[in-house]
Design a protein around this motif. Structure first.
Motif, PDB file in Angstrom:
ATOM      1  N   GLN A   1      -6.493   0.378  -7.405  1.00 36.72           N
ATOM      2  CA  GLN A   1      -6.684   0.388  -5.841  1.00 36.72           C
ATOM      3  C   GLN A   1      -6.110  -0.112  -4.640  1.00 36.72           C
ATOM      4  OE1 GLN A   1     -10.409   1.840  -6.175  1.00 36.72           O
ATOM      5  NE2 GLN A   1     -10.218   1.480  -4.225  1.00 36.72           N
ATOM      6  N   ALA A   2      -5.819  -1.102  -5.680  1.00 34.47           N
ATOM      7  CA  ALA A   2      -5.256  -1.742  -4.620  1.00 34.47           C
ATOM      8  C   ALA A   2      -3.538  -0.889  -3.801  1.00 34.47           C
ATOM      9  CB  ALA A   2      -3.902  -2.975  -5.813  1.00 34.47           C
ATOM     10  N   VAL A   3      -3.069   0.506  -4.542  1.00 35.15           N
ATOM     11  CA  VAL A   3      -2.582   0.797  -3.682  1.00 35.15           C
ATOM     12  C   VAL A   3      -2.997   2.236  -3.044  1.00 35.15           C
ATOM     13  CG1 VAL A   3      -0.500   3.924  -4.195  1.00 35.15           C
ATOM     14  CG2 VAL A   3      -0.416   0.880  -5.613  1.00 35.15           C
ATOM     15  N   VAL A   4      -4.026   2.490  -3.177  1.00 38.64           N
ATOM     16  CA  VAL A   4      -5.681   3.303  -2.176  1.00 38.64           C
ATOM     17  C   VAL A   4      -5.495   2.443  -1.220  1.00 38.64           C
ATOM     18  CG1 VAL A   4      -7.574   4.402  -2.249  1.00 38.64           C
ATOM     19  CG2 VAL A   4      -6.038   4.088  -4.240  1.00 38.64           C
ATOM     20  N   ASN A   5      -6.006   0.944  -1.220  1.00 40.55           N
ATOM     21  CA  ASN A   5      -7.132   0.235  -0.121  1.00 40.55           C
ATOM     22  C   ASN A   5      -5.848   0.047   1.064  1.00 40.55           C
ATOM     23  OD1 ASN A   5      -9.427   0.537  -1.511  1.00 40.55           O
ATOM     24  ND2 ASN A   5      -9.160  -1.155  -2.907  1.00 40.55           N
ATOM     25  N   GLY A   6      -4.648   0.102   0.331  1.00 36.05           N
ATOM     26  CA  GLY A   6      -2.982  -0.420   0.730  1.00 36.05           C
ATOM     27  C   GLY A   6      -2.634  -1.631   1.038  1.00 36.05           C
ATOM     28  N   THR A   7      -3.222  -2.622  -0.044  1.00 38.08           N
ATOM     29  CA  THR A   7      -3.272  -4.096  -0.517  1.00 38.08           C
ATOM     30  C   THR A   7      -1.898  -4.279  -0.165  1.00 38.08           C
ATOM     31  OG1 THR A   7      -4.988  -3.783  -1.353  1.00 38.08           O
ATOM     32  CG2 THR A   7      -3.742  -5.970  -1.382  1.00 38.08           C
TER      33      THR A   7
END
Length: 809
Positions: free
Chosen positions: A584-590
């Motif tokens: 999810q972090a990768v998807v959200n660009g975190t």
């Protein structure tokens, strides 16, 4: 003689034991007061931090100091219950009392300008209070000392004296009673008289002296109006008039800003100045009658300092004596009816709060009567914050948390820690002395284990730590957290305080890794600290998975491998949805944090190829390490059912309960990583039952089940061998200018050498017994001799194949 001496020694020893017990009891209860006080002070500082006490011009609302006064008053009442005679009791009571007084004067001082603002345009008194900061400081000292004296006097019975006077009809009540009689009886006093210029009877004189003393006490309590009314009711009109004149100086509307024919201001000012000069001459002509109650009262109204100091029994009464004279002097100067030289001669007192307090400090600093009161008030009123910090460090610098032998009282730390924190929160520049106090208070909060509120407070107060100490101190605090709840509270509080939680957590793990290399930290502690990364959310998801993989490698390389601990780590990672959070972090660009020292430290550039490579490798490696467990579970299951020799640690009942038992679950999904463990658990249970019964289950049934297990494990095994997450090449290969992955690569190679070799050998033996050599041969040849293990082990594998009649091309 010797007997008497023995008795004396024993008595002294008993006395010392009693004192020691009292001190220990006082220390114990003071710690409880300290805990409660810390929580309340923290709440007030939080309110200050979010702007609840902000008012225009960057000042702090008096409401905050009023609340602090209430808080310290509660503590002061509690300290009165401490054991008598114990030094710690005396110190705790003294510090609590002085904290009450400090908060009291600051609440008065900060409120003055707002209270007198409405009459600023019409009153000279209001003008001085609002615009002349030095006058405001003196006036605050006067009002504060009156408030403190009032509390003390009424507690000592002043109210009873006032009520007695109120019930008396006249100061000549005895003469009235005598003169009402038809005739003088034998022995009756002959000096009974209603003439105020005559002494009257002894009873009248005693009543008058008590009245004068009471009026004086009321004047010092700031209740001059009440004293004037009492005097008039008693028929003492001359004294009542002087008291009324004094009380008018406290009423803004009775001290007009501008003189006019309507308010008779010029005449009033001239007459007031003349009154003080005439009163001084009368005092001088009294020739040593200062001890007389009447002249003591008159000296108070005139502002004559010497008799007032003589009548003062403690430091606050002396503050009143100086402040009363100084306020009168500055007010007369402001009115302009008396020149500066006359005022200086008439009053002869310091006319600034600083010089006034310094005058008293020369007498009281270092004495047992005053601990911190005068210097703190001096520094706070005069904004000498650097000296406050210095004094704070001098007073509590040797504090040791939770040490009953420490000479520094814990309540002193509370007072100074909060004052320094308030100063920092108000924008004052930090310095070394202030930082030292903040660190002491922070350390004290940190060691109070078992209290989640203290962990929340420690996180909040960390914002006041020096920048170069902030992360190290926070990291040390993180090491001392004892429960999951404390960890979550601390992490959330750090984020709310705008502290970079991710960097703190990564710094902690970096230290733990160094401690592991030095062999000074246990495996249990390493696993516990890993949880900090798990509660960091998307920001620390990559670092959490990297540390998870490191811990798994560390345990799996030990011989024998501690399987329950390996499964505990994986179970924890799955429960916290670590892979999902990273995805999810990768998807959200975190912005992700990484522990791999390749490229930037911790923070990864969004969307960079290096960041993507780190994420992919961590995920592949985690999947591969889980696959090793899966293959291992199936191999143990097959070995138990085929009676092959294999080393393993039986699954315990506790772990079986933790994973929900060995039966197939109806709600199991395709991603159930413990499915292979349940299969193994059922095989172990069957094996134990067979041993107990000395019988074997149906051969065909068992053989069919083993074939199913063999069919299941082969593709998992093939994927494991080919998984680049546990290959020494690719991501783990040396970089052009460095080799940051050397240790990681070495560990991965050791894992492959051990597990893949063992799996090859056991599966080869199982294939021979199941007549599945052809299928296994297909799997082996699919690797094209690229097993990713040392060549010597490849030769061992091939030799073993030959033994079990597996022909290799």
């Amino acid at each position: 003689m010797f007997s008497a001496g023995d008795q004396s020694s024993g008595s002294l020893e008993d006395s010392n034991d009693e004192v020691r017990r009292k001190n220990e009891t006082a220390f114990k209860y003071s710690q409880l007061f300290h805990t409660t006080l810390c929580e309340k002070l923290y709440q007030e500082l939080c309110a200050l931090a979010i702007g609840e006490f902000d008012i225009p011009e960057g000042q702090i609302s008096p409401v905050m100091w009023t609340r602090l006064h209430e808080i310290y008053s509660e503590v002061e009442m509690q300290t009165r219950k401490l054991p008598n005679g114990a030094k710690y009791s005396i110190d705790s009571q003294k510090y609590a009392n002085e904290a009450v007084q400090i908060a009291s004067i600051l609440s008065i001082y900060t409120a003055l300008a707002h209270e007198y603002d409405e009459t600023l345009e019409v009153s000279l008194l209001s003008k001085l209070v609002v615009d002349d900061v030095e006058f405001r400081r003196l006036y605050a000292l006067l009002l504060w000392s009156e408030k403190a004296i009032s509390e003390q006097q009424y507690e000592s019975g002043l109210g009873d004296k006032v009520r007695k006077i109120e019930s008396t009809k006249s100061n000549r009540i005895n003469s009235i009673m005598i003169l009402k009689r038809p005739t003088f009886s034998a022995g009756a006093p002959k000096d009974a008289s209603l003439d105020p210029d005559t002494p009257g009877t002894k009873e009248d004189q005693a009543l008058e002296q008590m009245a004068y003393t009471t009026f004086f006490q009321l004047v010092r309590c700031g209740e001059t109006t009440k004293a004037a009314n009492l005097a008039i009711d008693l028929g003492m009109s001359a004294v009542g008039a002087q008291l009324q004149l004094h009380s008018m100086l406290r009423n803004p509307l009775d001290v007009p800003l501008k003189v006019s024919s309507q308010n008779f201001g010029e005449v009033k000012r001239a007459r007031r100045a003349k009154y003080y000069e005439m009163t001084q001459r009368l005092i001088e002509e009294s020739k040593g009658s200062e001890d007389n109650a009447y002249w003591t009262l008159v000296s108070a109204l005139r502002g004559n300092i010497a008799p007032m100091l003589k009548a003062s029994k403690n430091v606050i009464e002396k503050v009143w004596a100086y402040a009363n004279s100084a306020v009168l002097a500055r007010l007369l100067l402001a009115e302009g009816a008396m020149d500066q030289e006359t005022v200086a001669t008439l009053f002869n007192v310091p006319l600034t709060a600083k010089s006034l307090l310094e005058e008293l400090r020369t007498e009281y600093d270092g004495s047992k009567e005053v601990y911190i009161l005068l210097r703190v008030i001096d520094d706070m009123l005069n904004d000498d914050i650097e000296d406050l910090f210095k004094f704070a460090n001098e007073t509590v610098g040797e504090y040791v948390p939770d040490d009953k032998n420490c000479e520094v009282n814990v309540l002193a730390l509370d007072i100074f820690f909060h004052l320094v924190a308030v100063a920092y929160a108000s924008g004052f520049e930090p310095n070394d002395d202030g930082n030292a106090v903040i660190v002491l208070g922070f350390d004290d909060l940190r060691v109070r284990s078992g209290s989640t509120s203290h962990k929340r407070m420690a996180a909040f107060y960390s914002r006041f730590l020096p920048e170069d100490m902030k992360i190290p101190e926070i990291v040390e605090t993180m090491k001392m957290v004892e429960s999951e709840k404390e960890r979550e509270i601390f992490a959330e509080s750090l984020k709310q305080s705008d502290i970079n939680f991710g960097r703190c957590a990564c710094t902690l793990i970096e230290q733990i890794r160094k401690d592991d290399e030095a062999k000074i930290v246990s495996l249990e502690a390493q696993i516990d600290h890993w949880n900090w990364l798990l509660v960091g959310g998307e920001e620390t998801a990559l670092a959490a998975l990297e540390e998870c993989n490191r811990l798994l490698r560390k345990i799996m390389l030990k011989k024998p491998m501690d399987e329950p601990v390996v499964r505990q780590i994986i179970r924890r990672a799955i429960q916290m949805e670590l892979p999902k959070t990273l995805s999810q972090a990768v998807v959200n660009g975190t912005t992700l944090l990484s522990l791999i020292k390749d490229g930037t430290l911790y923070e990864q550039e969004k969307g960079s190829q290096l960041a993507i490579d780190k994420v992919e490798h961590a995920a592949y490696e985690f999947y591969a390490l889980c696959s090793i467990l899966d293959v291992n579970n199936f191999i143990i299951t097959i070995a138990l059912k085929l009676n092959l020799m294999v080393k393993y640690s039986p699954i315990t009942d506790d772990e079986l309960a933790a994973m929900g038992g060995g039966k197939r679950l109806d709600n199991v999904n395709a991603l159930d990583w413990e499915a292979s463990l349940r299969v193994r658990a059922r095989a172990e249970q069957t094996f134990r039952e067979d041993l107990c019964k000395k019988t074997a289950a149906d051969h065909n049934t068992r053989l069919g089940m083993v074939h199913q297990h063999f069919d299941t494990v082969l593709p998992i095994f093939r994927g494991l061998v080919q998984n680049i997450g546990i290959r020494a090449e690719y991501f783990l290969s040396p970089r052009p200018n460095s080799d940051p992955m050397r240790d990681h690569r070495r560990e991965i190679q050791m894992l492959r050498n051990h597990f893949i070799t063992q799996f090859f050998l056991t599966l080869a033996e199982a294939a021979a017994k199941l007549n599945e050599t052809t299928r296994f041969q297909e799997v082996v040849t699919s690797f094209n001799d690229d097993f990713g293990i040392d060549q010597s082990l490849v030769a061992t594998i091939k030799g073993y194949y030959a033994k079990v009649n597996i022909k290799l091309d």
